[in-house]
Every structure is written in C-alpha cells, then in structure tokens.
Design an enzyme around this catalytic site. Structure first.
Site, PDB file in Angstrom:
ATOM      1  N   ASP A 249     -57.627  47.887  99.042  1.00  0.00           N
ATOM      2  CA  ASP A 249     -58.378  47.881  97.781  1.00  0.00           C
ATOM      3  C   ASP A 249     -59.759  47.257  97.991  1.00  0.00           C
ATOM      4  O   ASP A 249     -60.036  46.690  99.060  1.00  0.00           O
ATOM      5  CB  ASP A 249     -57.564  47.096  96.735  1.00  0.00           C
ATOM      6  CG  ASP A 249     -57.786  47.616  95.321  1.00  0.00           C
ATOM      7  OD1 ASP A 249     -58.846  48.230  95.076  1.00  0.00           O
ATOM      8  OD2 ASP A 249     -56.916  47.402  94.454  1.00  0.00           O
TER       9      ASP A 249
ATOM     10  N   GLU B  93     -60.106  52.727  99.050  1.00  0.00           N
ATOM     11  CA  GLU B  93     -60.720  52.897  97.727  1.00  0.00           C
ATOM     12  C   GLU B  93     -62.241  52.744  97.846  1.00  0.00           C
ATOM     13  O   GLU B  93     -62.929  52.461  96.869  1.00  0.00           O
ATOM     14  CB  GLU B  93     -60.135  51.895  96.722  1.00  0.00           C
ATOM     15  CG  GLU B  93     -58.656  52.094  96.476  1.00  0.00           C
ATOM     16  CD  GLU B  93     -58.165  51.496  95.165  1.00  0.00           C
ATOM     17  OE1 GLU B  93     -58.889  51.521  94.167  1.00  0.00           O
ATOM     18  OE2 GLU B  93     -57.023  50.992  95.174  1.00  0.00           O
ATOM     19  N   TRP B  94     -62.730  52.912  99.029  1.00  0.00           N
ATOM     20  CA  TRP B  94     -64.137  52.734  99.384  1.00  0.00           C
ATOM     21  C   TRP B  94     -65.087  53.476  98.433  1.00  0.00           C
ATOM     22  O   TRP B  94     -65.945  52.840  97.803  1.00  0.00           O
ATOM     23  CB  TRP B  94     -64.232  53.114 100.845  1.00  0.00           C
ATOM     24  CG  TRP B  94     -65.536  53.189 101.539  1.00  0.00           C
ATOM     25  CD1 TRP B  94     -66.788  53.028 101.012  1.00  0.00           C
ATOM     26  CD2 TRP B  94     -65.707  53.432 102.939  1.00  0.00           C
ATOM     27  NE1 TRP B  94     -67.718  53.177 102.002  1.00  0.00           N
ATOM     28  CE2 TRP B  94     -67.088  53.421 103.188  1.00  0.00           C
ATOM     29  CE3 TRP B  94     -64.841  53.673 104.003  1.00  0.00           C
ATOM     30  CZ2 TRP B  94     -67.619  53.644 104.466  1.00  0.00           C
ATOM     31  CZ3 TRP B  94     -65.369  53.890 105.265  1.00  0.00           C
ATOM     32  CH2 TRP B  94     -66.736  53.864 105.496  1.00  0.00           C
ATOM     33  N   PRO B  95     -64.952  54.820  98.248  1.00  0.00           N
ATOM     34  CA  PRO B  95     -65.927  55.487  97.368  1.00  0.00           C
ATOM     35  C   PRO B  95     -65.884  55.007  95.919  1.00  0.00           C
ATOM     36  O   PRO B  95     -66.932  54.899  95.281  1.00  0.00           O
ATOM     37  CB  PRO B  95     -65.564  56.970  97.462  1.00  0.00           C
ATOM     38  CG  PRO B  95     -64.289  57.063  98.196  1.00  0.00           C
ATOM     39  CD  PRO B  95     -64.024  55.775  98.882  1.00  0.00           C
ATOM     40  N   LEU B  96     -64.697  54.677  95.422  1.00  0.00           N
ATOM     41  CA  LEU B  96     -64.597  54.211  94.033  1.00  0.00           C
ATOM     42  C   LEU B  96     -65.480  52.982  93.812  1.00  0.00           C
ATOM     43  O   LEU B  96     -66.187  52.873  92.817  1.00  0.00           O
ATOM     44  CB  LEU B  96     -63.130  53.887  93.710  1.00  0.00           C
ATOM     45  CG  LEU B  96     -62.858  53.180  92.378  1.00  0.00           C
ATOM     46  CD1 LEU B  96     -63.313  54.031  91.199  1.00  0.00           C
ATOM     47  CD2 LEU B  96     -61.381  52.851  92.232  1.00  0.00           C
ATOM     48  N   TYR B  97     -65.455  52.064  94.775  1.00  0.00           N
ATOM     49  CA  TYR B  97     -66.240  50.829  94.632  1.00  0.00           C
ATOM     50  C   TYR B  97     -67.704  51.017  95.034  1.00  0.00           C
ATOM     51  O   TYR B  97     -68.532  50.159  94.759  1.00  0.00           O
ATOM     52  CB  TYR B  97     -65.588  49.695  95.446  1.00  0.00           C
ATOM     53  CG  TYR B  97     -64.285  49.229  94.821  1.00  0.00           C
ATOM     54  CD1 TYR B  97     -64.269  48.250  93.825  1.00  0.00           C
ATOM     55  CD2 TYR B  97     -63.069  49.790  95.200  1.00  0.00           C
ATOM     56  CE1 TYR B  97     -63.078  47.830  93.240  1.00  0.00           C
ATOM     57  CE2 TYR B  97     -61.873  49.371  94.615  1.00  0.00           C
ATOM     58  CZ  TYR B  97     -61.893  48.395  93.634  1.00  0.00           C
ATOM     59  OH  TYR B  97     -60.712  47.985  93.046  1.00  0.00           O
TER      60      TYR B  97
ATOM     61  N   ASP C  33     -58.530  53.987  87.955  1.00  0.00           N
ATOM     62  CA  ASP C  33     -57.066  53.930  88.029  1.00  0.00           C
ATOM     63  C   ASP C  33     -56.415  54.893  87.038  1.00  0.00           C
ATOM     64  O   ASP C  33     -56.834  54.991  85.885  1.00  0.00           O
ATOM     65  CB  ASP C  33     -56.563  52.528  87.669  1.00  0.00           C
ATOM     66  CG  ASP C  33     -56.901  51.509  88.741  1.00  0.00           C
ATOM     67  OD1 ASP C  33     -57.614  51.862  89.695  1.00  0.00           O
ATOM     68  OD2 ASP C  33     -56.438  50.362  88.601  1.00  0.00           O
TER      69      ASP C  33
HETATM   70  C1  GLA Z   1     -56.895  48.325  91.597  1.00  0.00           C
HETATM   71  C2  GLA Z   1     -56.423  49.641  92.209  1.00  0.00           C
HETATM   72  C3  GLA Z   1     -55.052  49.984  91.650  1.00  0.00           C
HETATM   73  C4  GLA Z   1     -54.067  48.875  91.956  1.00  0.00           C
HETATM   74  C5  GLA Z   1     -54.588  47.560  91.405  1.00  0.00           C
HETATM   75  C6  GLA Z   1     -53.742  46.383  91.856  1.00  0.00           C
HETATM   76  O1  GLA Z   1     -57.137  48.438  90.232  1.00  0.00           O
HETATM   77  O2  GLA Z   1     -57.346  50.667  91.953  1.00  0.00           O
HETATM   78  O3  GLA Z   1     -54.595  51.216  92.201  1.00  0.00           O
HETATM   79  O4  GLA Z   1     -53.889  48.792  93.341  1.00  0.00           O
HETATM   80  O5  GLA Z   1     -55.932  47.317  91.823  1.00  0.00           O
HETATM   81  O6  GLA Z   1     -54.236  45.163  91.415  1.00  0.00           O
END
Ligand code: GLA
Length: 425
Positions: A170, A203-207, A231
């Site tokens: 994450d 989750e690199w691109p999302l952030y 999410d």
């Molecule tokens: C972020 C991620 C979710 C989950 C939560 C856990 O929001 O995007 O998929 O892993 O953290 O805290």
C-alpha cells in the site's frame, strides 16, 4: 459450388486476421520479469468484507485472525473455489503487532495470530493454496501499523522466510512522491533478491495520480498488478465509478496490461450485501473484460448459491484468464448503453453490453455484427454464445447480420463471438 477465387479470398482474410492479431498481440511494454501473474491473479482478500475488525472477543468469527484465514482456506478447497482458479488467500491491513520485534522484523499480532504467519503459510500451502500478505511503502500502513519505509530489505526477507507468495504493498503515509516511487521500485527488487516467487501487487499509480500522471511503462516493469482508482465499496455507485474511471482513462492504461502485469480495479464484492443480482453480473462480466485480477472479498461461509455460481462460472473465468492477455475497452456508449469488447485467443472476442439506465425495464439493444471486434471478429461468420446473465447458444451470425440483446437495468449481457467457450460442448 465455391469458386477458387472465393477460397483464395477467404484464405487471404484469415491470414490477415492472424497477422493483425499477431502484431497487435505483442505487448508494448516489458513486464516484471518474475514469471508470475501470466494471467490475472485469482484469490480472496479480507479487506472489503472484514476491514480492520480487531475485536475477537465480541466478534470471533469476523475479526482479523488466523482462525478467519484457516476457515477460508478450508472452504476455498472444499467448496470448489480452488478448482475454479481462486488460489491466493490474502491478508490485508491489521495483521501486525503495533511494534516490530527486537530484531526489527514485522510480527503478527500475538493474540490474533498465535501461530504466527509462518504456521499460517504452512497451513495454507498444505491445502494447495498460496498466501498473500500486506505492507506499506511509507512510515505506517493505512490503518496505522508499522510501515516498511527504511526496512524494505528486512521485510522482503521476512515475508520470503515465512513462505509468503504475494505482497500487497500500500502507499499510505509516504512523505514524498520521490519516496513513493523509489520505495515501490526498491521493494520489487528486494522481493526478487530473496529468490522466492512473490507476486507484487502495487497501489503506486493510485497514490501518484494527485501529483502527476503515472509512468505505466515503468510501473509494469516493477509490479504484477497495480491499483489505479479509489477503494471499492459494496455498492453500485462504487462499481459504476470504477468503470467510468477505467473507460475515461483507457487510452493510458489498456495497452500496458498483458501477461505479467495487470490494471487492478480492486476486489470482487459479489456475494455481499450492496449489489443486486444484475449488478453482480455486471461486476463479473466487466472484470472479465478488463482482464482484472479476480480477488474476492466476501464471506465464503455465508454466500448464496447464485453468487457462488457466478463467481465460479467457468466460461467467464476463461475470458478473464485468456492467455492472449489483452485488456478490453469501451467500444461505444449510446445514451445509457455501453458496449465493451475484448480480443481473446483463437480469434475469439468477448462483448459486454451494459445498461446503465436505472428506471424502467429491460432495454433492447441491437448491434451490427460488423461493428464488433474491429470488423474482423465475425468475418465472414461466427458462432455467438451468450454467457451471462445465463448461458444460451445464439447460433451462427454472418458479418452483415445484427444481434439483438435484452439488458436489464444495471445489468450486463456478456457474449462470446467465435471460439468455443469452456462448457459449450
Ligand atoms: C487502503 C487500500 C485498501 C486497503 C486499506 C487497508 O485504503 O487501498 O485496499 O488495503 O488501505 O487499510
């Protein structure tokens, strides 16, 4: 009688179709070279359904504990999930103790995971499944547990020593974009250096998106899949917004996907509380079209037979797992109807017709066959099978004909053109 010229012409057409798909099928970007995720990962992850439930006293059946994962592992085998392809049993946030151990290693919460992760991994492996775990590139996980920043090597080695097979990494609590980018890359190399095969879910691109456009070609060389959008929730709003994000960014993301690296629109929430039957069909159909990892978050102890059969639908899973590994895209939007298509191996195509209208009854929508599959899907003719909402052989269609579909509000009709679906015969 067929003329020689006719035969030659058809032969030419066939050769052209092969050439087109051959060159089009060559992935543009190099994938992470760990030999994993050649087709989208399939499994189960606790987050959407069980969140960060720590209260094992009050809710022993749904708190994040080894008990929960052992129960899910058993059911994955006994209830046909493993046979359907769901292989990775994955732990999300909130598994850790609040502090590292005296040697600086992450450790599982001793009350909730008394046997530790090593024993859980052994158990999961004894069932023929694989174990996934969660950590964070920054100073803390999203739920506030120890982050991996400054500990990438030791954390990668700890996961490998425990026998972990997938890491969801994450991006919370990272103090700069530079650290985020470098951290994701560093962890990928650290995992590789352990010598253990560990799927790397990023989750690199999302952030990255809030700061600048992610470099997907680079991301693909470090990650096996990557989250782009917010999410997922157990709601139709959430499914719609993920699909809308995906179609409006398809020029940037579709061509990057391929064997070894996939766009991840987040978990399947089928079998929970928020989606109607038609909406669950839509999620399954569109996740197949998007070549998305199929990672369920639901309670396998309490799931309706209908949701189970949808999640275990062999034909739809075969589309998702198609070895050509080309992600599908939105072909056309006409008022509330969206037509998506995906090229498959054996010159076959998947087509999804989704009805976004939330008033009235089923919508009848007619599609000219020639407009599908870049004009080559059904040329000169093909067999069309409807796979969802229920399976029906529609028969032979010629290039000049059209298909009439009947799509329920918020539902989807999933078709396969050409090829043979898994259970056609
Ligand atoms: C972020 C991620 C979710 C989950 C939560 C856990 O929001 O995007 O998929 O892993 O953290 O805290």
């Amino acid at each position: 009688m067929k003329s020689g010229r006719g035969r030659q012409w058809r032969g030419c057409l066939l050769a052209l179709r092969f050439l087109f798909l051959f060159f089009w099928g060559v992935p543009g970007a190099r994938a992470l070279d760990n030999g994993l995720a050649r087709t989208p990962t399939m499994g189960w992850l606790h987050w959407e359904r069980f969140l960060c439930n720590l209260d094992c006293q009050a809710e022993p059946e749904s708190c994040i504990s080894e008990h929960l994962f052992m129960q899910m592992a058993e059911l994955m085998v006994s209830d046909g999930w493993k046979d359907a392809g769901y292989e990775y049993l994955c732990i999300d946030d909130c598994w850790m103790a609040p502090e590292r151990d005296p040697e600086g290693r992450l450790q599982a919460d001793p009350q909730r995971f008394p046997g530790g992760i090593r024993r859980l991994a052994d158990y999961v492996h004894s069932k023929g499944l694989k174990l996934g775990i969660y950590a964070d590139v920054g100073n803390k996980t999203c739920a506030g547990y120890p982050g991996s920043f400054g500990h990438y090597d030791i954390d990668a080695q700890t996961f490998a020593d425990w026998g972990v097979d997938l890491l969801k990494f994450d991006g919370c609590h990272c103090d700069s974009v530079k650290h985020l980018i470098e951290g994701y890359q560093y962890m990928s190399l650290a995992l590789n250096r352990t010598g253990r095969s560990i799927v790397y879910s990023c989750e690199w691109p999302l952030y990255m998106w809030p700061f600048h456009k992610p470099n997907y070609t680079k991301i693909r060389t470090y990650c096996n899949h990557w989250r782009n959008s917010a999410d997922i929730y157990d709601s139709w709003e959430s499914i719609k917004s993920i699909l809308a994000w995906t179609s409006s960014n398809q020029e940037k993301i579709v061509d990057v996907a391929g064997p070894g690296g996939w766009n991840d629109p987040d978990m399947l929430v089928i079998g929970n509380f928020g989606l109607s039957w038609n909406q669950q069909v839509t999620q399954m159909a569109l996740w197949a079209i998007m070549a998305a990892p199929l990672i369920m978050s639901n309670d396998l102890r309490h799931i309706s037979p209908q949701a189970k059969s949808l999640l275990q639908n062999k034909d739809v899973i075969a589309i998702n797992q198609d070895p050509l590994g080309k992600q599908g895209y939105l072909l056309r939007k006409e008022s509330s109807i969206e037509v998506w298509e995906r090229p498959l191996s054996n010159l076959s195509w998947a087509v999804a017709v989704m009805n976004l209208q939330e008033i009235g009854g089923p919508c009848y929508y007619t599609i000219a066959v020639a407009s599908l599959g870049r004009g080559i899907a059904c040329n000169p003719a093909c067999l069309i099978t409807q796979l969802l909402p229920e399976k029906r052989k529609l028969g032979f269609y010629t290039w000049t004909s059209s298909i009439k579909t009947r799509v329920n509000p918020t539902g989807t009709v999933l078709l396969q053109l050409g090829g043979t679906s898994k259970t056609t015969s």
